[in-house]
Design an enzyme around this catalytic site. Structure first.
Site, PDB file in Angstrom:
ATOM      1  N   GLU A 264      92.934   5.702  19.653  1.00 39.05           N
ATOM      2  CA  GLU A 264      93.539   6.020  20.980  1.00 39.05           C
ATOM      3  C   GLU A 264      92.353   5.252  21.959  1.00 39.05           C
ATOM      4  O   GLU A 264      93.059   5.542  22.820  1.00 39.05           O
ATOM      5  CB  GLU A 264      93.078   8.176  20.733  1.00 39.05           C
TER       6      GLU A 264
ATOM      7  N   ILE B   4      84.612   8.270  21.676  1.00 39.63           N
ATOM      8  CA  ILE B   4      83.418   7.692  22.220  1.00 39.63           C
ATOM      9  C   ILE B   4      82.237   7.859  22.186  1.00 39.63           C
ATOM     10  O   ILE B   4      82.365   9.369  21.852  1.00 39.63           O
ATOM     11  CB  ILE B   4      83.927   8.546  23.110  1.00 39.63           C
TER      12      ILE B   4
END
Length: 439
Positions: A236, A214
Site C-alpha cells: 500500500e 509505516i
C-alpha cells in the site's frame, strides 16, 4: 484537442464549497495545503457550516479539525494520523472504520457522497494528462465521483505511472501552487527494532513479494535484506528503505506473477528522494487502492510476505492495531487486506511484528486486550508473530499452545505474570502443554 487551463486563486476556487458538502482531500504528502488554508479562511468567516471533510492519513497541518471549527467542519477520516489524533480522541473529529481496500468503495458505491474533490497533481503533459503523483489511493475514486474537482498544479508533484493519470478534461477548477511536498523522515532503528528486523528478515525467502507498513520496524527489516535475491514489491505504501535495495538489484520484481518487474503501491510517504525516484519511472505503478489492497489480487503473487505492526496482542493472538483502549490511535488501514492476501498466496507469510514492551516498560502482550481496544486482526487470521525475542507461528495452534508460544517471545520481566494468567485461564492443562511442546 485539450481545453485551455485558466488558473484562479485558492480563495476563488473554494467558493464552490457550500454548507453540508462532503469534501475529499488528497492524502499523505499530497494534501493540497493552499486549498486547505483557503477553505479554513472561509470557515473562519462563517460562510458555510457542517462541511464534512474526508481523507486518509495526511502529512502537514490539518487546521479544519481544530476545536475552533466545531459546527463548521466535521472531519470523518478513513485513518487517524498523528496530525488529527488528539482532536479525534477528544471528539472534535471522528473516524470511519474501514478496510483501506474499501475506502474507494465508499465513494463509488455512493455510501459517501463527494461534492468537492481537492487534489494536487503534476503539470499536464503534451496529451493533456496530469498525474496524481504520490497518492492515488481513494483519491482517484473521489475524482470520478465528485461534482466538482479542484486541482492544484504543482511542479513538485512527480509524474507517476499506473492508475495515476487523469485528463484535465475531468478537472473543473485549476490552481497553481509550487510548494515542495511534505516529507516524512523516519528515525534510525534502535536495538529492539533492529532485533525485530532480523527475526522478520529470517522469514523472508528469496523471490518474496513484500508489503510493509509505516515506521522504524519496516526500515529495520529492509536493512537486513541486502543479501536477498529477486524480491518484489506489492504494497500500500513504501518509503526510503526500499531505495538501496532497488539500486543494488535485490528488489527487481522478477519473481512476481502479476505486474512482473514493477513496484506496485497506492501512496508514498518519505523524503524527496522517494518522490524523485517515482518521477517518470515506468518501473513503479501507483495504483487504485481497490487494486493494491484487494486480498485476491495480492494472493496472485507467490511468496507474498506481509509485515504489519500492532499496539497490543492478547494470549489468544487477537491483534489490536488501531486503538489504545477506547482512544483511537490510527486505523484499520491495510493490515487485514494484506494479512489475508498473504495467507492466501502460494508460499506466502503473514507477519505481525511489535516490540514486547512500551517505552515505559509495560508489556504489549496482555492476558486480555485493554477494555475498549478494537480487534483489527482476528486470532484466526494471525500466522507469524514477532518481537525482539523471536518469531513464533500461531497458525493451526490451539489456544493453549498459542498462549505458550506468545509468552515465549514476551519480555522476560513479564513472562511469569503472563504464565500465571494463562494458568488461571486454562488450569493445569496449560502446564501439560508446556511439558509436551517444549515451550
Amino acid at each position: 484537442m485539450t481545453k485551455k487551463i485558466q488558473f484562479i486563486s485558492p480563495a476563488e476556487a473554494v467558493k464552490v464549497i457550500k454548507s453540508g458538502d462532503h469534501v475529499h482531500l488528497s492524502s499523505v504528502a499530497s494534501a493540497p495545503q493552499c486549498l486547505i488554508q483557503a477553505m479554513c479562511e472561509r470557515g473562519r468567516n462563517k460562510e458555510f457550516e457542517h462541511v464534512h471533510v474526508h481523507h486518509l492519513h495526511t502529512e502537514g497541518p490539518a487546521p479544519y479539525a481544530a476545536p475552533e471549527f466545531e459546527g463548521i467542519f466535521q472531519l470523518d477520516s478513513f485513518f487517524v494520523g498523528g496530525n488529527v489524533r488528539k482532536v479525534t480522541q477528544s471528539g472534535y473529529a471522528d473516524y470511519i472504520p474501514v478496510f483501506l481496500s474499501e475506502t474507494q468503495k465508499l465513494y463509488r458505491s455512493g455510501v459517501l457522497p463527494c461534492n468537492v474533490a481537492m487534489i494536487q497533481v503534476s503539470p499536464p503533459d503534451a496529451h493533456g494528462y496530469v498525474s496524481l503523483g504520490t497518492s492515488v489511493d481513494a483519491t482517484l475514486a473521489a475524482v470520478e465521483c465528485a461534482q466538482t474537482v479542484i486541482a492544484v498544479i504543482n511542479k513538485y508533484v512527480p509524474r507517476s505511472f499506473g492508475d495515476a493519470f487523469i485528463s484535465i478534461e475531468d478537472i473543473d477548477l485549476f490552481v497553481e501552487d509550487d510548494q515542495p511536498l511534505e516529507e516524512a523522515h523516519f528515525s534510525v532503528p534502535n536495538e529492539v527494532e533492529t532485533a525485530i528486523g532480523k527475526h522478520c528478515a529470517a522469514l523472508i525467502e528469496d523471490g518474496a513479494c513484500l508489503q510493509m507498513g509505516i515506521g522504524a520496524i519496516p526500515n529495520a527489516v529492509l536493512a537486513q535484506l541486502t543479501g536477498h535475491k529477486n524480491l518484489g514489491i506489492h504494497t500500500e505504501m513504501f518509503a526510503d528503505g526500499v531505495l538501496p535495495l532497488v539500486e543494488s538489484g535485490v528488489i527487481n520484481g522478477k519473481n512476481k506473477a502479476i505486474d512482473k518487474g514493477k513496484m506496485v503501491s497506492t501512496f508514498l510517504m518519505g523524503s524527496q528522494k522517494v518522490y524523485d525516484f517515482i518521477d517518470n519511472n515506468p518501473g513503479v505503478a501507483m495504483m487504485d487502492v481497490g487494486y493494491t489492497n484487494d486480498p485476491f489480487i495480492i494472493a496472485k503473487n507467490p511468496k507474498v510476505t506481509a509485515i504489519n505492526s500492532a499496539l497490543q496482542v492478547d494470549l489468544t493472538g487477537q491483534i489490536c492495531a488501531d486503538s489504545l483502549g477506547t482512544k483511537f490511535y490510527s486505523g484499520v488501514g491495510g493490515q487485514v487486506d494484506f494479512i489475508y492476501g498473504a495467507s492466501r498466496s502460494e508460499g506466502g507469510k503473514a507477519i505481525l511484528a511489535m516490540p514486547s514492551v512500551t517505552n515505559k516498560g509495560i508489556s504489549k502482550i496482555a492476558p486480555e486486550l485493554t477494555l475498549g481496544a478494537g480487534v483489527v486482526t482476528t486470532r484466526s487470521h494471525v500466522h507469524w508473530f514477532v518481537t525482539e525475542f523471536g518469531a513464533v507461528n500461531l497458525y493451526g495452534k490451539s489456544l493453549q499452545e498459542r498462549a505458550r508460544l506468545i509468552i515465549s517471545v514476551a519480555h522476560p520481566d513479564h513472562r511469569e505474570a503472563l504464565d500465571r494468567a494463562a494458568f488461571e485461564r486454562y488450569g493445569s492443562h496449560h502446564h501439560y502443554i508446556k511439558a509436551t511442546t517444549g515451550f
